[in-house]
Design a protein around this motif. Sequence first.
Motif, PDB file in Angstrom:
ATOM      1  N   ILE A 313       0.924  -1.318   0.068  1.00 59.91           N
ATOM      2  CA  ILE A 313       0.061  -0.054  -0.143  1.00 59.91           C
ATOM      3  C   ILE A 313       0.686   1.170  -0.076  1.00 59.91           C
ATOM      4  CG2 ILE A 313      -1.810   1.411   1.426  1.00 59.91           C
ATOM      5  CD1 ILE A 313      -2.701  -1.340   2.715  1.00 59.91           C
ATOM      6  N   ILE A 314       0.685   2.116  -0.702  1.00 64.37           N
ATOM      7  CA  ILE A 314       1.353   3.383  -0.809  1.00 64.37           C
ATOM      8  C   ILE A 314       0.231   4.573  -0.739  1.00 64.37           C
ATOM      9  CG2 ILE A 314       3.091   4.765  -2.226  1.00 64.37           C
ATOM     10  CD1 ILE A 314       3.655   2.159  -3.785  1.00 64.37           C
ATOM     11  N   ILE A 315       0.630   5.479   0.253  1.00 62.15           N
ATOM     12  CA  ILE A 315      -0.142   6.543   0.453  1.00 62.15           C
ATOM     13  C   ILE A 315       0.518   7.816   0.329  1.00 62.15           C
ATOM     14  CG2 ILE A 315      -1.937   7.763   2.048  1.00 62.15           C
ATOM     15  CD1 ILE A 315      -2.496   4.876   3.205  1.00 62.15           C
ATOM     16  N   TYR A 316      -0.043   8.945  -0.460  1.00 57.82           N
ATOM     17  CA  TYR A 316       0.588  10.009  -0.717  1.00 57.82           C
ATOM     18  C   TYR A 316      -0.217  11.081  -0.148  1.00 57.82           C
ATOM     19  CZ  TYR A 316       3.419   8.128  -4.432  1.00 57.82           C
ATOM     20  OH  TYR A 316       4.342   7.446  -4.937  1.00 57.82           O
ATOM     21  N   VAL A 317       0.345  11.719   1.204  1.00 56.89           N
ATOM     22  CA  VAL A 317      -0.332  12.873   2.067  1.00 56.89           C
ATOM     23  C   VAL A 317       0.116  13.974   1.461  1.00 56.89           C
ATOM     24  CG1 VAL A 317      -1.319  13.566   4.289  1.00 56.89           C
ATOM     25  CG2 VAL A 317      -0.729  11.167   3.684  1.00 56.89           C
ATOM     26  N   THR A 318      -0.647  14.843   0.629  1.00 56.16           N
ATOM     27  CA  THR A 318      -0.259  16.033   0.334  1.00 56.16           C
ATOM     28  C   THR A 318      -1.712  16.964   0.089  1.00 56.16           C
ATOM     29  OG1 THR A 318      -0.517  16.129  -2.164  1.00 56.16           O
ATOM     30  CG2 THR A 318       1.522  15.259  -1.239  1.00 56.16           C
ATOM     31  N   ASP A 319      -1.268  18.338   0.074  1.00 58.72           N
ATOM     32  CA  ASP A 319      -2.480  19.205  -0.191  1.00 58.72           C
ATOM     33  C   ASP A 319      -3.419  18.853  -1.714  1.00 58.72           C
ATOM     34  OD1 ASP A 319      -2.116  21.467  -2.687  1.00 58.72           O
ATOM     35  OD2 ASP A 319      -0.212  20.481  -1.758  1.00 58.72           O
ATOM     36  N   TRP A 338       3.984  -1.214 -14.143  1.00 60.21           N
ATOM     37  CA  TRP A 338       4.931  -1.290 -12.700  1.00 60.21           C
ATOM     38  C   TRP A 338       4.034  -1.975 -11.542  1.00 60.21           C
ATOM     39  CZ3 TRP A 338       7.426   4.233 -12.367  1.00 60.21           C
ATOM     40  CH2 TRP A 338       8.435   4.097 -13.417  1.00 60.21           C
ATOM     41  N   TYR A 339       2.697  -1.707 -11.765  1.00 58.18           N
ATOM     42  CA  TYR A 339       1.581  -2.288 -10.567  1.00 58.18           C
ATOM     43  C   TYR A 339       0.118  -2.273 -11.195  1.00 58.18           C
ATOM     44  CZ  TYR A 339      -0.722   2.093  -9.295  1.00 58.18           C
ATOM     45  OH  TYR A 339      -1.557   3.281  -9.315  1.00 58.18           O
ATOM     46  N   ASP A 340      -0.338  -3.274 -10.537  1.00 57.23           N
ATOM     47  CA  ASP A 340      -1.827  -3.673 -11.051  1.00 57.23           C
ATOM     48  C   ASP A 340      -2.655  -3.095  -9.742  1.00 57.23           C
ATOM     49  OD1 ASP A 340      -4.325  -4.551 -11.170  1.00 57.23           O
ATOM     50  OD2 ASP A 340      -3.612  -6.813 -11.565  1.00 57.23           O
ATOM     51  N   PRO A 341      -3.699  -2.190  -9.998  1.00 56.51           N
ATOM     52  CA  PRO A 341      -4.495  -1.373  -8.972  1.00 56.51           C
ATOM     53  C   PRO A 341      -5.210  -2.574  -8.152  1.00 56.51           C
ATOM     54  CG  PRO A 341      -4.964  -0.816 -10.895  1.00 56.51           C
ATOM     55  CD  PRO A 341      -3.908  -1.561 -11.257  1.00 56.51           C
ATOM     56  N   LYS A 342      -5.232  -3.617  -8.556  1.00 53.41           N
ATOM     57  CA  LYS A 342      -6.060  -4.786  -7.755  1.00 53.41           C
ATOM     58  C   LYS A 342      -5.069  -5.326  -6.906  1.00 53.41           C
ATOM     59  CE  LYS A 342      -9.493  -6.222 -11.376  1.00 53.41           C
ATOM     60  NZ  LYS A 342      -8.561  -5.522 -12.368  1.00 53.41           N
ATOM     61  N   VAL A 343      -3.857  -5.389  -7.176  1.00 56.01           N
ATOM     62  CA  VAL A 343      -2.803  -6.041  -6.282  1.00 56.01           C
ATOM     63  C   VAL A 343      -2.272  -5.078  -5.274  1.00 56.01           C
ATOM     64  CG1 VAL A 343      -0.924  -7.552  -6.123  1.00 56.01           C
ATOM     65  CG2 VAL A 343      -2.210  -7.742  -8.173  1.00 56.01           C
ATOM     66  N   ILE A 344      -1.688  -3.867  -5.823  1.00 53.06           N
ATOM     67  CA  ILE A 344      -1.160  -2.651  -4.927  1.00 53.06           C
ATOM     68  C   ILE A 344      -2.093  -1.537  -4.873  1.00 53.06           C
ATOM     69  CG2 ILE A 344       1.009  -1.532  -4.757  1.00 53.06           C
ATOM     70  CD1 ILE A 344       2.524  -3.337  -5.837  1.00 53.06           C
ATOM     71  N   ARG A 345      -2.238  -1.176  -3.665  1.00 53.53           N
ATOM     72  CA  ARG A 345      -2.963   0.029  -3.512  1.00 53.53           C
ATOM     73  C   ARG A 345      -2.392   1.396  -3.407  1.00 53.53           C
ATOM     74  NH1 ARG A 345      -6.792   0.902   2.161  1.00 53.53           N
ATOM     75  NH2 ARG A 345      -7.393   2.893   1.355  1.00 53.53           N
TER      76      ARG A 345
END
Length: 570
Positions: A313-319, A338-345
């Motif tokens: 899981i990768i979360i970006y916290v910005t405005d 690079w990634y499949d949204p069903k596998v990596i959030r």
Amino acid sequence: EIQSLNLQNDNEMLNINQRLQQIFGEAINTAYPGLENPPLTVTPNQQAKFGDYQCNSAMAMAQVMKAKGRKISPREIAEKIVQNIPNNELIERTEIAGPGFINVHLKRMFVSKLLSSLLVNGVKPPSLKKKKKVVVDFSSPNIAKEMHVDWGTQFGMLIAHLQDKFPNYLSVSPPIGDLQAFYKESKKRFDEDEEFKRRAYQCVVKLQSKEPDFIKAWNLICDVSRNEFQKVYNCLDIRIEERGESYYQDMMTAVIKEFEEKGLVQLDEGRKIVFAPGQSIPLTIVKSDGGYTYDTSDLAAIKNRIFDEKADIIIYVTDSGQAVHFQVVFAAAQLIGWYDPKVIRVEHAGFGVVLGEDKKKFKTRSGDTVRLMDLLEEGLKRSMDKLKEKGRDKVLTPEDLVKAQRAVAFGCIKYADLSHNRINDYVFSFDKMLDDRGNTAAYLLYAFTRIRSIARLANIQEATLRTAVETTEVLLDHEKEWKLGKCILRFPEILQKITDDLLLHTLCDYLYELATTFTEFYDSCYCVEKDRQTGEVVKINMCRMLLCEATAAVMAKGFDILGINPVERM
């Protein structure tokens, strides 16, 4: 199969809502086997007279069937669902209300057992088949601009100013105390003095070609900045791994090459751009002068997080202003495989801006951006005033007073931020956040301290409580006990929701509801009976003391998630 599910894993908290969804899901499948993905909604009931939970699937199902040419009334659908509810451990009875709401009454014994299990095992998160790795990209302070542009130009400007102001910076560490002021001086020169501007640009070139003296100057400036930031992180109790833009500098070249080799790069007036499917604006991965951009570093960063950090899981916290930028970056990362949204959030958790009390952008009197450190110091001052106004300095040891001061000041500032829907802008007001009435950290911290002191004031030893946990049933005969017991057990549902939508104000609202529900209970149900004349403890209701304990345990875990440090004495 429902029967065998029982309490899946005895020491984790059961998510009652999810369990009811399983039961109703099964009932719907039995009643209407042909229906694809039937609408499934279960919500807690606000008013006790309607039962504890409500399943509202019948109305939505009637709509779905009507669209397919089958006209059945929601009431009839609700009746058929109810007839097909499988045997289960938690539903006492159901009734159908209005057009087709199914009201659910829970078994008191079942709720009572769940509370006992919470007290024995502690407040546990739901179990996962495998632990997930989460990378959160946040804070992103601008060096030399305090937390709140392209690192090249900015540093060129600062280095040129450093060379003029402290010519011996290589041998003697320059005493830059106030980097903000230093930055303003250099920016003024950069804007007004063409010669200085030219030198600043030369410094950028030398820095990017990694000349040792320039790297040293750059590190000096970073260190001053880092110390400033660290003060803030210490106050807010944040531990961070620093990954500045420069960390990704060397990965960027490889990323550009990869996009070129896969034929995804177009040339546009000397720029190298990438169009991602469904996105109207392209990414610029190389500028016409050969320089890299935020697009380039963000692509390098996401690749590093997927392949090297192996994040689930990768979360970006910005405005929120950067929402479109991230949408395009994520789309490009998917395009290149690079990634499949069903596998990596991968998600952008955007937030609004903080406003002053005049509902305009938050500024100081002189029109500068408010520095976070100044805000935290002001918070400390005000929270001490508040504690003294309540006469707490007379009853607390100096050490406990300072603990309470820090807990209130930093807790209130964090909570004011987290208790608003992060997507919206909010008005910053010290008076509101330090008010101990209403949905504030001040109120919750006082409530928590009061709950914790009930046992202490009745001289009940920790060991006595431990024994009671193992031997005393948590009976829920009084309506206020029942209401509190159910509220405590909604915690796993709240955790599930905030994990799904990353909106923490839901947890704040819940803690406030829990504290007010506890107050209702405490006002109606005595826990400790004392002699009116002597103040001696006459009788202790152990079962209610356990409800106090369970409430405090859930509140403590809630505070922990929000990063608020409660204190034993206030």
